[in-house]
Design an enzyme around this catalytic site. Structure first.
Site, short mmCIF file in Angstrom:
data_model
loop_
_atom_site.label_atom_id
_atom_site.label_comp_id
_atom_site.label_asym_id
_atom_site.label_seq_id
_atom_site.Cartn_x
_atom_site.Cartn_y
_atom_site.Cartn_z
N ASN A 179 -4.92 39.43 -7.91
CA ASN A 179 -5.16 38.50 -8.76
C ASN A 179 -5.70 38.99 -10.82
OD1 ASN A 179 -5.14 37.66 -6.16
ND2 ASN A 179 -7.14 37.75 -5.91
N ASP A 180 -6.82 39.97 -10.53
CA ASP A 180 -6.71 40.18 -11.48
C ASP A 180 -6.33 40.95 -12.13
OD1 ASP A 180 -9.85 39.47 -11.76
OD2 ASP A 180 -10.38 41.19 -10.02
N CYS B 252 -2.98 44.31 -2.91
CA CYS B 252 -4.21 43.59 -2.03
C CYS B 252 -4.31 42.38 -2.59
CB CYS B 252 -5.55 44.39 -1.36
SG CYS B 252 -5.97 44.63 -2.61
N GLU C 296 -5.94 47.16 -11.18
CA GLU C 296 -7.01 45.69 -11.69
C GLU C 296 -6.00 45.80 -12.92
OE1 GLU C 296 -9.62 43.74 -9.34
OE2 GLU C 296 -10.05 45.81 -9.30
N ARG D 224 -8.60 33.56 -14.57
CA ARG D 224 -8.72 33.03 -14.07
C ARG D 224 -8.93 32.05 -12.62
NH1 ARG D 224 -9.53 38.20 -8.98
NH2 ARG D 224 -10.28 36.51 -7.92
N HIS E 99 -15.91 17.18 3.32
CA HIS E 99 -15.93 19.06 4.46
C HIS E 99 -14.80 18.25 5.63
CE1 HIS E 99 -19.62 19.67 2.07
NE2 HIS E 99 -18.49 20.15 2.14
N ARG F 61 -14.29 42.84 1.82
CA ARG F 61 -14.60 42.91 0.14
C ARG F 61 -16.45 42.58 1.70
NH1 ARG F 61 -10.35 38.49 -0.64
NH2 ARG F 61 -9.32 38.64 -2.91
N ARG G 259 -13.86 48.14 0.62
CA ARG G 259 -13.69 48.33 -1.00
C ARG G 259 -15.71 47.78 -1.57
NH1 ARG G 259 -11.84 42.84 -4.38
NH2 ARG G 259 -14.11 41.67 -4.11
C1 PEP Z 1 -7.72 41.25 -3.94
C2 PEP Z 1 -8.39 41.08 -6.05
O1 PEP Z 1 -9.67 40.92 -6.04
P1 PEP Z 1 -10.52 40.02 -5.63
O2 PEP Z 1 -11.90 39.97 -4.65
O3 PEP Z 1 -11.31 40.19 -6.88
O4 PEP Z 1 -10.03 39.19 -6.31
C3 PEP Z 1 -7.11 41.23 -7.11
O5 PEP Z 1 -8.19 41.25 -8.23
O6 PEP Z 1 -6.36 40.68 -6.65
#
Ligand code: PEP
Length: 668
Positions: free
Chosen positions: A441-442, A497, A418, A452, A183, A285, A321
């Site tokens: 990311n998605d 984002c 996304e 991913r 850790h 988030r 979100r």
């Molecule tokens: C910001 C995104 O959402 P997640 O919280 O799923 O990474 C993404 O998909 O780029």
């Protein structure tokens, strides 16, 4: 000297030794006239004091540090440790100090014998033990450090000590004990402190004040640094300072503005982002409030938490979100709603299933209550609150979300882009809303058809792939078309984002594609701002055009930072409904980290909230653990591929078994 490079970067500075070892308590029995109950109380009070101190440290930390500290706090109040210490005090006449030493030692030995990642958790148990003993002795738990920057050298350093390090003073960290997954190593990486672990014990003999060069990437320490090493250390330090220095305004060399916002997931993150000078929050988030609990948080609870976050951004935008449930973020109350609607819960490809806004179709009240809570918090706040929905794929979904936002009394609705569908049809999907935020990311996962959560394969996790960039360009053009076609006077904005926003080279390309805001974790703001300030808009457009033509593929990797992956069991639900009192299930552990420290800590916390007692047995070794004990669950040594038998009793037995399954099959 060599060790294991545990946190990248290099530094040059004088050695400062820290000795955190505590003297072993005497094995002498307690005086026969002493009262065992009073001794047990001493132990309990000391363990409680350590738990409270670690919980406080966790609430002042953010991200990984907060998670690790809160898992360590749970270990200090572990029922198995308390029971074992109490037995040693009563049956073997030990002092509370000695009982803490022996009880933790037994568990430590078990973990060490398991080796690997679990072996490294033994240091956490030793840390908890030492803190309890120090508390019993009334000793100070912090350590003295010099006022000038230094290289910290120690036999070992606990996670709590590491989380507390002053990054302005600690140039690098070197320990004899520990591995790359300890850790302390994880925290050093999170703090950006170069670290070498597992070094030669001779390091502790170097005279204090000796100038050393530490290379956390190579895992080396040099006591006679040459010019090249001095230059490298100076360069690294300069980069670090540049990253820390963010003026609070993103703009290109020609003055073209690109708003630089922060991705946050808690009030602590919000505070850190505001301190770092973020122009607002581009992605809040909200899952953190909903995960690891059996029931949905109430409207008032949600409103209170959102208001505390908004308070850090008075006069600035905060894009919140709505709940991104499903797929990698399973939630029991959403799954229950899905089941009661008769929908198929088991999804062979959960990332392609009922996730994000799609869950609204069978759990409408969850989103409605969340919007109500956001509206309640926004009313008391001076932040410019905007709301966006995850996983919107069609114009109908966008329109439905926009009307729910209006009905809740909120002003600005947006969508996350996304999927390739949302991007290619952006003129339609953006028509009902005011903005788009691209989740790269998605978007990368769905464009390149590569999960991913997997390690990269042939660049298929690169958001710099021309196909992904071209969809980002399509979204920007779609927003312009929506402005023109609707004639509603809105000027739709398109931000990013996902993790791509935090990559300085990609940030230039994104600005060149017409993106107007970039949202990232707060530590990345400085380096992205510095890179953007080097180019004009014309140059950024040129770079974007080259990237689109396929000549540039940057290696930006998509985020791995989102919570648990859940693969709902296809044959499963023997233990679904509430009210069952005795449920058993055999589960194969598939989570990449097994049922180890943090998954075990998250699980123990979830189980504490449920009215059920849970016994877990490792099918291979026959070892058993109580679901309320993080330490016992760790000592099970349940790795991916192992099988565990779970038995739960009590009214919430079904939910409890599902919680175990989620932990054992998800990457918590
Ligand atoms: C910001 C995104 O959402 P997640 O919280 O799923 O990474 C993404 O998909 O780029």
């Amino acid at each position: 000297m060599r060790g294991i490079g545990a946190s990248e970067g290099c530094a040059l500075g004088p050695v400062h030794h820290v000795d955190r070892s505590i003297a072993e308590p005497a094995a002498d029995p307690r005086p026969s006239e002493s009262d065992p109950t009073a001794e047990v109380t001493r132990f309990t009070e000391a363990a409680d004091a350590v738990t409270t101190a670690l919980e406080t440290a966790a609430s002042n930390a953010s991200g990984e540090a907060a998670e690790i500290l809160s898992a360590t706090a749970q270990m200090a109040s572990d029922p198995a440790l308390a029971e074992s210490a109490s037995r040693l005090i009563r049956d073997e006449n030990l002092t509370a100090e000695r009982a803490a030493w022996v009880a933790a030692g037994q568990l430590r030995e078990k973990l060490e014998s398991l080796g690997g990642y679990l072996g490294e958790r033994a240091a956490d148990v030793a840390d908890v033990r030492d803190r309890i003993i120090a508390s019993l002795r009334g000793e100070e738990s912090s350590f003295e450090s010099p006022d000038e920057p230094f290289v910290l050298v120690a036999e070992s350093l606990s996670p709590a000590d590491t989380a507390d390090l002053d990054t302005a003073l600690v140039l690098a960290l070197v320990t004899v004990q520990g591995g790359p997954q300890s850790h302390s190593a994880i925290l050093a990486r999170a703090l950006g402190i170069p670290a070498v672990v597992g070094t030669d014990p001779a390091i502790t003999q170097i005279a204090a004040g000796t100038e050393v060069f530490v290379d956390g990437t190579e895992g080396t320490i040099s006591t006679e640094p040459g010019d090249e090493e001095k230059d490298r250390a100076a360069q690294w330090q300069a980069n670090r300072e540049q990253a820390a220095a963010f003026s609070g305004r993103g703009e290109l060399a020609c003055g073209h503005r690109v708003q630089l916002l922060a991705n946050i997931g808690s009030a602590a993150d919000a505070e850190a982002a505001a301190k770092a000078g973020a122009e607002g929050a581009g992605l809040l988030r909200t899952e953190f409030l909903f995960l690891d609990r059996a029931d949905e948080p109430s409207v008032d609870e949600q409103a209170e938490v959102y208001a505390a976050i908004f308070a850090h951004f008075a006069g600035k935008p905060v894009v919140i979100r709505t709940l991104d449930a499903g797929s990698d973020k399973p939630m029991p109350f959403i799954t229950a709603a899905q089941r009661s609607e008769g929908s198929k819960v088991s999804e062979p490809n959960p990332a392609l299933g009922m996730r994000g806004f799609r869950t609204h179709s069978f759990a409408p009240a969850v989103l409605e209550r969340q919007l109500q809570a956001i509206a309640q918090a926004a009313q008391q706040s001076e932040a410019e609150v905007k709301v966006m929905a995850p996983m919107i794929t069609t114009a109908d979904e966008a329109a439905e979300f926009a009307s729910l936002v209006t009905a809740a009394g909120l002003e600005t609705a947006g969508i996350m882009v996304e999927t390739p569908a949302a991007a290619l049809c952006a003129a339609a999907t953006l028509a009902p809303v005011a903005f788009a935020s691209i989740g790269t990311n998605d978007l990368t996962q769905y464009t390149l058809a590569f999960d991913r959560e997997l390690p990269d394969y042939g660049g298929l996790q690169s958001s710099g792939h021309p196909a992904v960039l071209s969809l980002i360009g399509a979204t920007v053009r779609g927003a312009e078309q929506a402005d023109a076609q609707t004639g509603d006077g809105k000027q739709r904005t398109v931000g990013v984002c996902g993790e791509a926003a935090a990559d300085p080279r990609l940030a230039v390309i994104l600005a060149g594609l017409g993106v107007t805001s970039l949202s990232m974790s707060a530590p990345a703001l400085g380096r992205v701002a510095a890179k953007l300030a080097e180019v004009t808009l014309a140059e950024a457009r040129e770079t974007a055009a080259e990237a689109l033509s396929g000549s540039v593929v940057t290696a930006a990797v998509t985020a791995q930072d989102s919570p648990a992956d859940d693969t709902a069991d296809a044959e499963a639900p023997t233990a679904s409904g509430a009210g069952e009192t005795d449920v058993r299930r055999t589960i194969e552990v598939t989570a990449p980290t097994g049922l180890h420290a943090r998954p075990a800590a998250v699980l123990a916390k979830a189980l504490k909230a449920l009215d059920a007692s849970v016994q877990i047995t490792h099918a291979g070794s026959g070892n058993t653990a109580d679901g309320s004990s993080v330490m016992e669950m760790m000592a099970l040594g349940a790795d991916p591929g192992d099988t565990i038998d779970v038995q739960a009793t009590g009214p919430a037995a079904g939910e409890a078994v599902e919680a175990v399954e989620a932990a054992a099959t998800g990457d918590t």
